[in-house]
Write an enzyme that holds these catalytic residues in place. Structure first.
Site, PDB file in Angstrom:
ATOM      1  N   LYS A  53      21.417  65.634  51.392  1.00 34.35           N
ATOM      2  CA  LYS A  53      20.415  65.922  50.358  1.00 34.35           C
ATOM      3  C   LYS A  53      19.612  67.167  50.761  1.00 34.35           C
ATOM      4  O   LYS A  53      19.327  68.030  49.939  1.00 34.35           O
ATOM      5  CB  LYS A  53      19.495  64.707  50.162  1.00 34.35           C
ATOM      6  CG  LYS A  53      20.201  63.615  49.364  1.00 34.35           C
ATOM      7  CD  LYS A  53      19.537  62.255  49.408  1.00 34.35           C
ATOM      8  CE  LYS A  53      20.455  61.252  48.685  1.00 34.35           C
ATOM      9  NZ  LYS A  53      20.118  59.868  48.863  1.00 34.35           N
ATOM     10  N   GLN A  97      15.206  56.635  50.797  1.00 32.84           N
ATOM     11  CA  GLN A  97      16.594  56.224  51.009  1.00 32.84           C
ATOM     12  C   GLN A  97      16.680  54.709  51.233  1.00 32.84           C
ATOM     13  O   GLN A  97      15.963  54.150  52.052  1.00 32.84           O
ATOM     14  CB  GLN A  97      17.162  56.980  52.227  1.00 32.84           C
ATOM     15  CG  GLN A  97      18.650  56.792  52.444  1.00 32.84           C
ATOM     16  CD  GLN A  97      19.501  57.425  51.350  1.00 32.84           C
ATOM     17  OE1 GLN A  97      19.135  58.413  50.729  1.00 32.84           O
ATOM     18  NE2 GLN A  97      20.654  56.835  51.095  1.00 32.84           N
ATOM     19  N   ASP A 120      15.317  59.132  41.469  1.00 38.77           N
ATOM     20  CA  ASP A 120      16.393  58.131  41.543  1.00 38.77           C
ATOM     21  C   ASP A 120      16.526  57.360  40.229  1.00 38.77           C
ATOM     22  O   ASP A 120      17.528  56.694  39.998  1.00 38.77           O
ATOM     23  CB  ASP A 120      16.037  57.085  42.621  1.00 38.77           C
ATOM     24  CG  ASP A 120      16.738  57.316  43.941  1.00 38.77           C
ATOM     25  OD1 ASP A 120      17.872  57.815  43.929  1.00 38.77           O
ATOM     26  OD2 ASP A 120      16.139  56.977  44.978  1.00 38.77           O
TER      27      ASP A 120
HETATM   28  N1  GUN Z   1      21.236  54.450  49.077  1.00 36.09           N
HETATM   29  C1  GUN Z   1      22.490  54.525  48.586  1.00 36.09           C
HETATM   30  N2  GUN Z   1      22.493  55.162  47.395  1.00 36.09           N
HETATM   31  C2  GUN Z   1      21.211  55.509  47.141  1.00 36.09           C
HETATM   32  C3  GUN Z   1      20.579  56.193  46.068  1.00 36.09           C
HETATM   33  O1  GUN Z   1      21.201  56.621  45.081  1.00 36.09           O
HETATM   34  N3  GUN Z   1      19.239  56.355  46.173  1.00 36.09           N
HETATM   35  C4  GUN Z   1      18.527  55.861  47.232  1.00 36.09           C
HETATM   36  N4  GUN Z   1      17.214  56.050  47.225  1.00 36.09           N
HETATM   37  N5  GUN Z   1      19.085  55.225  48.233  1.00 36.09           N
HETATM   38  C5  GUN Z   1      20.418  55.049  48.193  1.00 36.09           C
END
Ligand code: GUN
Length: 285
Positions: A53, A97, A120
């Site tokens: 990211k 996350q 998200d």
């Molecule tokens: N963990 C796995 N996929 C995601 C996601 O799309 N967003 C977040 N915040 N955590 C994750």
């Protein structure tokens, strides 16, 4: 023989557009779109996602901040960081996350994020907006799947769409997005009876069930578009999806590989949401 949907190529073209839009945004506003990512603990997969990211932000020219917190972080400390980022004008998107260590309540953290910065689209306010079709952000993985389907040129209107998996992150929002595009949508899950009968009806089959090579060729209709959201590691260490590629590929018209299908799209959609959030923030000033 199916055409392989190249997620890396689709992702690269969306990122090139985002880079151009980011430059334009900077010229107009004098600051960059900003994304803050929080990771608590040292789950190896999560660390890789968070690093990617950060790299994604650098690639398209965003401001990014990554908060790598120790596993012992208390809920109060985490919520206080979220509160600080909610008020920070440089930050337009906040992502915490998941999964979080067991002692932290994920729901509380999701609720604490300002819905305007919830890139998200996990906050109930944003989930509700998706349900009524009046959304600012789309959840990243289902949004990436929609881009991939769009790249095939296949029109979703009137098609039998089957989503295998009912998670809040993928299955449920995926079904809503396909419905908005006028698909006839069925959601299947672990308790579905005669699953193969249902999946064989699908013109568009999206699989997000988290079981390696679960969908086999006999479960796929001739000419179907098959999208594999799964990411599983086999005993031999190789990555594989939820779709058994070898047996499904000869029957599908289009199919995503794993890796290189849905995976590359997810962070790209996060970057897109961050730009959307930054634009909305700039417009509200
Ligand atoms: N963990 C796995 N996929 C995601 C996601 O799309 N967003 C977040 N915040 N955590 C994750």
């Amino acid at each position: 023989m199916a055409k392989i949907i190249d997620g890396k190529a689709v992702s690269a073209s969306v990122r090139a557009e985002l880079k151009t839009e980011c430059e334009k945004f900077y010229l107009e506003n004098g600051y960059k779109p900003g994304l803050a990512v929080i990771i608590v603990g040292d789950d190896p997969a999560s660390k890789v996602y968070v690093n990617n990211k950060e790299k994604g932000c650098a690639e398209v020219g965003y401001h990014s901040e990554v908060y790598r917190l120790p596993a012992e972080t208390t809920e109060a400390e985490l919520l206080s960081l979220v509160d600080k980022l909610n008020k920070d004008d440089k930050i337009h998107g906040i992502l915490c996350q998941l999964p979080l260590p067991k002692h932290l309540d994920e729901t509380k953290v999701i609720l604490a994020i300002d819905p305007k910065k919830d890139v998200d689209a996990f906050h109930p306010e944003n989930v509700g907006k998706i349900m009524i079709g009046n959304y600012s952000f789309l959840p990243c993985t289902p949004a990436g799947v929609m881009e991939l389907i769009s790249s095939t040129g296949v029109d979703i209107t009137g098609k039998e769409c089957v989503v295998v998996g009912r998670s809040n992150i993928v299955g449920k929002p995926q079904a809503m997005l396909l419905l908005q595009k006028n698909g006839t949508v069925t959601i299947c899950h672990s308790r579905t009876k005669n699953l193969a009968e249902v999946t064989r009806r699908a013109d568009i089959l999206v699989v997000a069930i988290g079981k390696a090579d679960f969908i086999t060729g006999d479960m796929v209709k001739e000419g179907a578009v098959v999208i594999d959201v799964g990411m599983n590691r086999r005993a031999d260490g190789k990555l594989t999806g939820d779709v058994d590629f070898a047996s499904c590929e000869p029957k599908a018209s289009f199919i995503t590989p794993v890796p290189g299908g849905v995976g590359p799209m997810t962070i790209t959609m996060l970057l897109k949401n961050t730009l959307t959030a930054a634009k909305a923030s700039a417009e509200s000033k």
